[in-house]
Design a protein around this motif. Structure first.
Motif, PDB file in Angstrom:
ATOM      1  N   VAL A  80     -99.525 126.702 112.669  1.00 11.15           N
ATOM      2  CA  VAL A  80     -99.507 128.141 112.412  1.00 11.15           C
ATOM      3  C   VAL A  80     -99.487 128.922 113.724  1.00 11.15           C
ATOM      4  O   VAL A  80     -98.788 129.927 113.857  1.00 11.15           O
ATOM      5  CB  VAL A  80    -100.718 128.549 111.556  1.00 11.15           C
ATOM      6  CG1 VAL A  80    -100.721 130.050 111.298  1.00 11.15           C
ATOM      7  CG2 VAL A  80    -100.714 127.789 110.230  1.00 11.15           C
ATOM      8  N   GLU A  81    -100.243 128.478 114.718  1.00 13.93           N
ATOM      9  CA  GLU A  81    -100.251 129.146 116.014  1.00 13.93           C
ATOM     10  C   GLU A  81     -98.891 129.022 116.704  1.00 13.93           C
ATOM     11  O   GLU A  81     -98.428 129.964 117.362  1.00 13.93           O
ATOM     12  CB  GLU A  81    -101.358 128.564 116.891  1.00 13.93           C
ATOM     13  CG  GLU A  81    -102.758 128.909 116.410  1.00 13.93           C
ATOM     14  CD  GLU A  81    -103.839 128.131 117.128  1.00 13.93           C
ATOM     15  OE1 GLU A  81    -104.939 128.680 117.319  1.00 13.93           O
ATOM     16  OE2 GLU A  81    -103.583 126.957 117.498  1.00 13.93           O
ATOM     17  N   HIS A  84     -96.679 131.525 115.155  1.00 17.56           N
ATOM     18  CA  HIS A  84     -97.059 132.859 115.615  1.00 17.56           C
ATOM     19  C   HIS A  84     -96.464 133.129 116.998  1.00 17.56           C
ATOM     20  O   HIS A  84     -95.915 134.220 117.250  1.00 17.56           O
ATOM     21  CB  HIS A  84     -98.580 132.957 115.661  1.00 17.56           C
ATOM     22  CG  HIS A  84     -99.095 134.315 116.005  1.00 17.56           C
ATOM     23  ND1 HIS A  84     -98.886 135.425 115.215  1.00 17.56           N
ATOM     24  CD2 HIS A  84     -99.823 134.756 117.070  1.00 17.56           C
ATOM     25  CE1 HIS A  84     -99.461 136.476 115.762  1.00 17.56           C
ATOM     26  NE2 HIS A  84    -100.029 136.103 116.890  1.00 17.56           N
ATOM     27  N   ASP A 186    -107.294 136.764 109.707  1.00 19.40           N
ATOM     28  CA  ASP A 186    -106.248 135.767 109.949  1.00 19.40           C
ATOM     29  C   ASP A 186    -104.927 136.206 109.323  1.00 19.40           C
ATOM     30  O   ASP A 186    -103.855 136.111 109.946  1.00 19.40           O
ATOM     31  CB  ASP A 186    -106.645 134.411 109.345  1.00 19.40           C
ATOM     32  CG  ASP A 186    -107.753 133.711 110.109  1.00 19.40           C
ATOM     33  OD1 ASP A 186    -108.056 134.126 111.237  1.00 19.40           O
ATOM     34  OD2 ASP A 186    -108.310 132.740 109.565  1.00 19.40           O
ATOM     35  N   THR A 190    -101.566 137.264 111.453  1.00 18.31           N
ATOM     36  CA  THR A 190    -100.318 136.535 111.240  1.00 18.31           C
ATOM     37  C   THR A 190     -99.199 137.495 110.865  1.00 18.31           C
ATOM     38  O   THR A 190     -98.070 137.382 111.347  1.00 18.31           O
ATOM     39  CB  THR A 190    -100.501 135.475 110.142  1.00 18.31           C
ATOM     40  OG1 THR A 190    -101.530 134.562 110.532  1.00 18.31           O
ATOM     41  CG2 THR A 190     -99.222 134.687 109.918  1.00 18.31           C
ATOM     42  N   VAL A 224    -105.111 132.897 114.118  1.00 15.47           N
ATOM     43  CA  VAL A 224    -104.145 132.911 113.020  1.00 15.47           C
ATOM     44  C   VAL A 224    -104.295 131.606 112.245  1.00 15.47           C
ATOM     45  O   VAL A 224    -104.406 130.539 112.829  1.00 15.47           O
ATOM     46  CB  VAL A 224    -102.689 133.074 113.524  1.00 15.47           C
ATOM     47  CG1 VAL A 224    -102.456 134.469 114.065  1.00 15.47           C
ATOM     48  CG2 VAL A 224    -102.352 132.037 114.592  1.00 15.47           C
ATOM     49  N   ARG A 226    -103.157 129.738 108.175  1.00 13.10           N
ATOM     50  CA  ARG A 226    -102.463 129.858 106.902  1.00 13.10           C
ATOM     51  C   ARG A 226    -103.456 129.585 105.791  1.00 13.10           C
ATOM     52  O   ARG A 226    -104.147 128.569 105.789  1.00 13.10           O
ATOM     53  CB  ARG A 226    -101.290 128.884 106.821  1.00 13.10           C
ATOM     54  CG  ARG A 226    -100.524 128.972 105.510  1.00 13.10           C
ATOM     55  CD  ARG A 226     -99.319 128.046 105.515  1.00 13.10           C
ATOM     56  NE  ARG A 226     -98.332 128.476 106.487  1.00 13.10           N
ATOM     57  CZ  ARG A 226     -97.894 127.719 107.481  1.00 13.10           C
ATOM     58  NH1 ARG A 226     -98.378 126.492 107.648  1.00 13.10           N
ATOM     59  NH2 ARG A 226     -96.988 128.169 108.325  1.00 13.10           N
TER      60      ARG A 226
END
Length: 293
Positions: A80-81, A84, A186, A190, A224, A226
């Motif tokens: 996820v990072e 981002h 978060d 995001t 961030v 998910r």
């Protein structure tokens, strides 16, 4: 929420989270910064210190995907990072203008009737639709009763982040308030990376940062994650405590929107509480049963 500031703060915060030991480097002594030094990240990413310094000053324009991946690997970013960071770079290039989902404004026209029909067909649990700013755009009858305090807000459409951080009732509604607060930020963080030019989101973040220390601290952490499924605890003012599983899925024909459904374990007290709440909402005068309080 200037993009260059966002890039700088995101990279700095990720660097500060990694110890030399985690990176396989000698710890040394007299370290003046938390986590890794810029020079250490540059070495791990196989770029010059000057070049990495440019990146950490917020300039991702023209950076190749290979370099972004090297930086992500050096900073030990998760999936996820990584996404981002890619969104932040694309925003500077403008290359995602056509590719990214169009952010639905809270002032746009109503959702398709068929989506509301689908929500209304769910009768065993709260079902609702949100956008990336966590505006609650549509809901079934049970969700409206479940989020009664949220719907009571003067600001419409109801916003789950605004309720979370500004409404006193939220701390009663969410027994695990800190956990839910982290998840809320978060989601917004995001969305900010994915849609950096969303004025409604800018305004929401500005309002929450001004009015809530708890939000401002979390926003500054640049985390961030998910969140697509899980279990949450609630304390509803009418039916009391509930533990509900939840699942979120994208609405394919409405980019940027998420459909969420909360359900209770069959035969559990939480299922009985939802049934009680459903019977209350179905009553002609909307009066709560005498034994429900």
């Amino acid at each position: 929420m200037d993009n260059r500031d966002e890039v700088r703060e995101f990279l700095t915060s990720r660097r500060a989270k990694i110890t030399p030991q985690q990176a396989g480097l000698p710890a040394g002594s007299r370290r003046r910064v938390p986590g890794l030094r810029r020079s250490e990240v540059a070495t791990l990413a196989d770029v010059s210190v000057d070049y990495y310094g440019k990146l950490e000053r917020g300039n991702l324009a023209g950076v190749s995907p290979a370099v972004l991946e090297s930086v992500a690997r050096a900073l030990q970013l998760d999936e996820v990072e990584r996404a981002h960071l890619l969104h932040l770079a694309q925003a500077q290039e403008g290359s995602d203008t056509l590719a990214r989902p169009r952010s639905r404004s809270s002032r746009q026209s109503a959702l398709p009737k068929s989506l509301q029909w689908a929500l209304d067909a769910v009768t065993a649990g709260p079902a609702f639709v949100t956008n990336g700013r966590l505006d609650l755009l549509a809901a079934n009858r049970l969700a409206r009763a479940f989020f009664a305090d949220l719907y009571d807000s003067d600001t419409q459409p109801p916003n789950m982040a605004r309720f979370q951080f500004l409404a006193p009732a939220a701390r009663r509604f969410y027994p695990d308030w800190d956990l839910i607060a982290d998840m809320t930020v978060d989601v917004l963080r995001t969305e900010a990376g994915r849609n950096p030019h969303d004025k409604d989101l800018h305004d929401l973040v500005g309002e929450l940062s001004t009015r809530s220390d708890a939000f401002r601290t979390r926003w500054g952490s640049h985390n961030v994650r998910r969140h697509g499924t899980g279990v949450k605890r609630f304390h509803h003012p009418v039916v009391g405590g509930l533990t509900l599983a939840w699942h979120g899925s994208a609405v394919d024909d409405e980019p940027g929107l998420t459909l969420l459904i909360y359900t209770a374990e069959p035969g559990s007290p939480s299922e009985e509480a939802l049934r009680l709440l459903a019977s209350w909402t179905a009553s002609p005068d909307d009066a709560a049963p005498a034994d429900s309080r």
